[in-house]
Write a protein that holds these residues in place. Sequence first.
Motif, PDB file in Angstrom:
ATOM      1  N   UNK A 482       0.829  -1.212   0.000  1.00  0.00           N
ATOM      2  CA  UNK A 482       0.000   0.000   0.000  1.00  0.00           C
ATOM      3  C   UNK A 482       0.861   1.258   0.000  1.00  0.00           C
ATOM      4  N   UNK A 483       2.054   1.179   0.604  1.00  0.00           N
ATOM      5  CA  UNK A 483       2.946   2.336   0.615  1.00  0.00           C
ATOM      6  C   UNK A 483       3.336   2.726  -0.810  1.00  0.00           C
ATOM      7  N   UNK A 484       3.769   1.755  -1.613  1.00  0.00           N
ATOM      8  CA  UNK A 484       4.155   2.043  -2.992  1.00  0.00           C
ATOM      9  C   UNK A 484       2.945   2.485  -3.810  1.00  0.00           C
ATOM     10  N   UNK A 485       1.840   1.784  -3.666  1.00  0.00           N
ATOM     11  CA  UNK A 485       0.647   2.103  -4.453  1.00  0.00           C
ATOM     12  C   UNK A 485       0.136   3.510  -4.163  1.00  0.00           C
ATOM     13  N   UNK A 486       0.158   3.918  -2.893  1.00  0.00           N
ATOM     14  CA  UNK A 486      -0.306   5.263  -2.536  1.00  0.00           C
ATOM     15  C   UNK A 486       0.588   6.345  -3.137  1.00  0.00           C
ATOM     16  N   UNK A 487       1.911   6.133  -3.084  1.00  0.00           N
ATOM     17  CA  UNK A 487       2.813   7.146  -3.633  1.00  0.00           C
ATOM     18  C   UNK A 487       2.712   7.210  -5.154  1.00  0.00           C
ATOM     19  N   UNK A 488       2.475   6.073  -5.801  1.00  0.00           N
ATOM     20  CA  UNK A 488       2.265   6.090  -7.250  1.00  0.00           C
ATOM     21  C   UNK A 488       0.974   6.822  -7.607  1.00  0.00           C
ATOM     22  N   UNK A 489      -0.013   6.726  -6.737  1.00  0.00           N
ATOM     23  CA  UNK A 489      -1.324   7.336  -7.009  1.00  0.00           C
ATOM     24  C   UNK A 489      -1.335   8.826  -6.712  1.00  0.00           C
ATOM     25  N   UNK A 490      -0.742   9.232  -5.572  1.00  0.00           N
ATOM     26  CA  UNK A 490      -0.875  10.619  -5.124  1.00  0.00           C
ATOM     27  C   UNK A 490       0.395  11.458  -5.283  1.00  0.00           C
ATOM     28  N   UNK A 491       1.544  10.815  -5.531  1.00  0.00           N
ATOM     29  CA  UNK A 491       2.794  11.563  -5.657  1.00  0.00           C
ATOM     30  C   UNK A 491       2.781  12.480  -6.876  1.00  0.00           C
ATOM     31  N   UNK A 492       3.264  13.716  -6.691  1.00  0.00           N
ATOM     32  CA  UNK A 492       3.207  14.701  -7.773  1.00  0.00           C
ATOM     33  C   UNK A 492       4.348  14.508  -8.782  1.00  0.00           C
ATOM     34  N   UNK A 493       5.526  14.229  -8.291  1.00  0.00           N
ATOM     35  CA  UNK A 493       6.704  14.049  -9.154  1.00  0.00           C
ATOM     36  C   UNK A 493       7.610  13.044  -8.464  1.00  0.00           C
ATOM     37  N   UNK A 494       7.815  11.911  -9.098  1.00  0.00           N
ATOM     38  CA  UNK A 494       8.499  10.805  -8.435  1.00  0.00           C
ATOM     39  C   UNK A 494       9.768  10.378  -9.171  1.00  0.00           C
ATOM     40  N   UNK A 495      10.763  10.010  -8.373  1.00  0.00           N
ATOM     41  CA  UNK A 495      11.927   9.287  -8.879  1.00  0.00           C
ATOM     42  C   UNK A 495      11.935   7.954  -8.138  1.00  0.00           C
ATOM     43  N   UNK A 496      11.729   6.858  -8.872  1.00  0.00           N
ATOM     44  CA  UNK A 496      11.694   5.531  -8.244  1.00  0.00           C
ATOM     45  C   UNK A 496      13.099   4.940  -8.274  1.00  0.00           C
ATOM     46  N   UNK A 497      13.598   4.576  -7.095  1.00  0.00           N
ATOM     47  CA  UNK A 497      14.923   3.959  -6.958  1.00  0.00           C
ATOM     48  C   UNK A 497      14.750   2.608  -6.272  1.00  0.00           C
TER      49      UNK A 497
END
Length: 584
Positions: A482-497
């Motif tokens: 749920x942590x990853x899914x929430x940030x993918x859904x609500x994050x404005x600008x993401x860098x995935x590492x």
Amino acid sequence: MAEDTNTRTSIYIRSVHRIRKEEHRHKAVLRPTQRPVLVLRTHTFFVCAQENWFVGNRDKKRFAELLCSILLTITNGQHRSPSARAHSTVARHGMGHAVLVAPSLPMATGPSGAEREGDPPGPSRPPGARLARSLQRGRALEAAGAKDPGTYVGCFSDDSRERTLKGAVFYDLRKMTVSHCQEACAERAYSYAGLAYGAECYCGNTLPATAAKAEECNSECKGEKGSVCGGVSRLSVYSVEEPRAAARRRRNVIYRGCFRAPENLTDTFPASLIQPNLTVEMCSEFCSKKEFPLAVLRGQECYCGFPTRRFPLRQGAEGLLCGGTPNASTATPGKYCLVYQTPVQDTRCTDRKFLTTKSKVFVALSSFPGAGNTWARHLIEHATGYYTGSYYFDGALYNKGFKGEKDHWRSRRTICVKTHESGKTEIEMFDSAILLIRNPYKSLMAEFNRKYAGHLGYATDRNWKSKEWPDFVTSYASWWASHVLDWLKYGKRLLVIHYEDLKQNLIPKLREMVEFLNVTVTEDRLLCVENNRDGNFKRSGAKQKDFEPFTQEMKDLINRYILTVDEALRGRNFTGLPREYVPR
């Protein structure tokens, strides 16, 4: 009102995995209370008692007062509402955590006034009188030439921009002593130990340039009454005695490998020594005294320096090309050389500071607990030269040098802010985020170890075989997803590492992170970070257990979450999870 007390001791207002998140988030230190009668596990953590009450929370003061009032009423109808207590106070601790304290509960946790050991009863002394007496005793010992494991040299001015004692740095807000600092510096082969602010320790081989008045070093050591540990921008400097044989053995000289020698060794390495019958120990000691992290041997030649673009230590050669074994006596002159890591720290990237102006972009460093957030902060701080902040306050991390732990997380004085939070409100507070993802099997084990044994310890076999472990996996595995899914859904600008990619390709991935943070760094600074890659927060080795901690039922559950997260990443045009995440 007549319900059983045992029923009332666990009231779940939110889902189980939300409660687990809040347990991790709120590390409130419980003050002694009289006969605690109820523990409420919710978004906010409470302990209510018959006479005193305590509430630890972030921004839920009114909600906390109301619930605590209800609980006190249930427990003892004679109690008044906390909001009716005219003298209740709100104190701020650390990173903005509000603490409500009833008048009958002292704010200080230790004895005060006449209760202090050694102070007679009666009127309180003037502020600072006791500290002044202790410091006078300490200075008297210093003037007499007292030698603990080293000799007091004097009080010096401390300029963080031109600090000479910067070979190793650590803090301890509770237990710093002169001998603790001296021993740490001796183990790292330094000649001087300097202490500042009562809690900070610095090591080096060169004395500071500017002496200060003795009375300006006026901070008592946090862990040693009567001893002086510097002052504000002042260092109490002690010489360090040669350590005992046991301590000398702890000065690890690490074999880095056999490498092709650069074309011009004298241009590449700042210091050198030519000596017959040269040994690894002789070369390492020579380079340590010169404060270089690398000792390079080629025949009877010893060179000292740093990893650089000319000599990046990227591609090692076969050991036979250097003489067969990692030993100076077999290293022959030629195109190849033996490289060793000395006990000295690479100091080209250790200087850090807060941002001089408030950041216009509020950046999160977000991860599930156990995913390597602390390690990523270490890399970012040393690469950029700026402190990272934290949504929480962790004294152990502050003591290890993460000064941003004590800065308010919304101050915008740090380059990014650590968080394990998820949910729309918590995510949308940030303008952008680095989302750090790690294999859930490894994350769950790392967080379980931290929960039961701290940042560097391991949970016992008894912990792993108890019912705590399956309960932990059930609640925390869903949080990982749920942590990853929430940030993918609500994050404005993401860098995935991905943690595994960062570990295997440190420089390219770290450069990507630094560019995302809009900071320009030199290649030498990145090489310095690579040379100091582990920092102080790496568990020593992977402690192997003689049993498989994950049951088939646990694996089935985790694997479903892995597939869900992988699909979500690809759906947002990010790289999917690494191959090692393939279900077991």
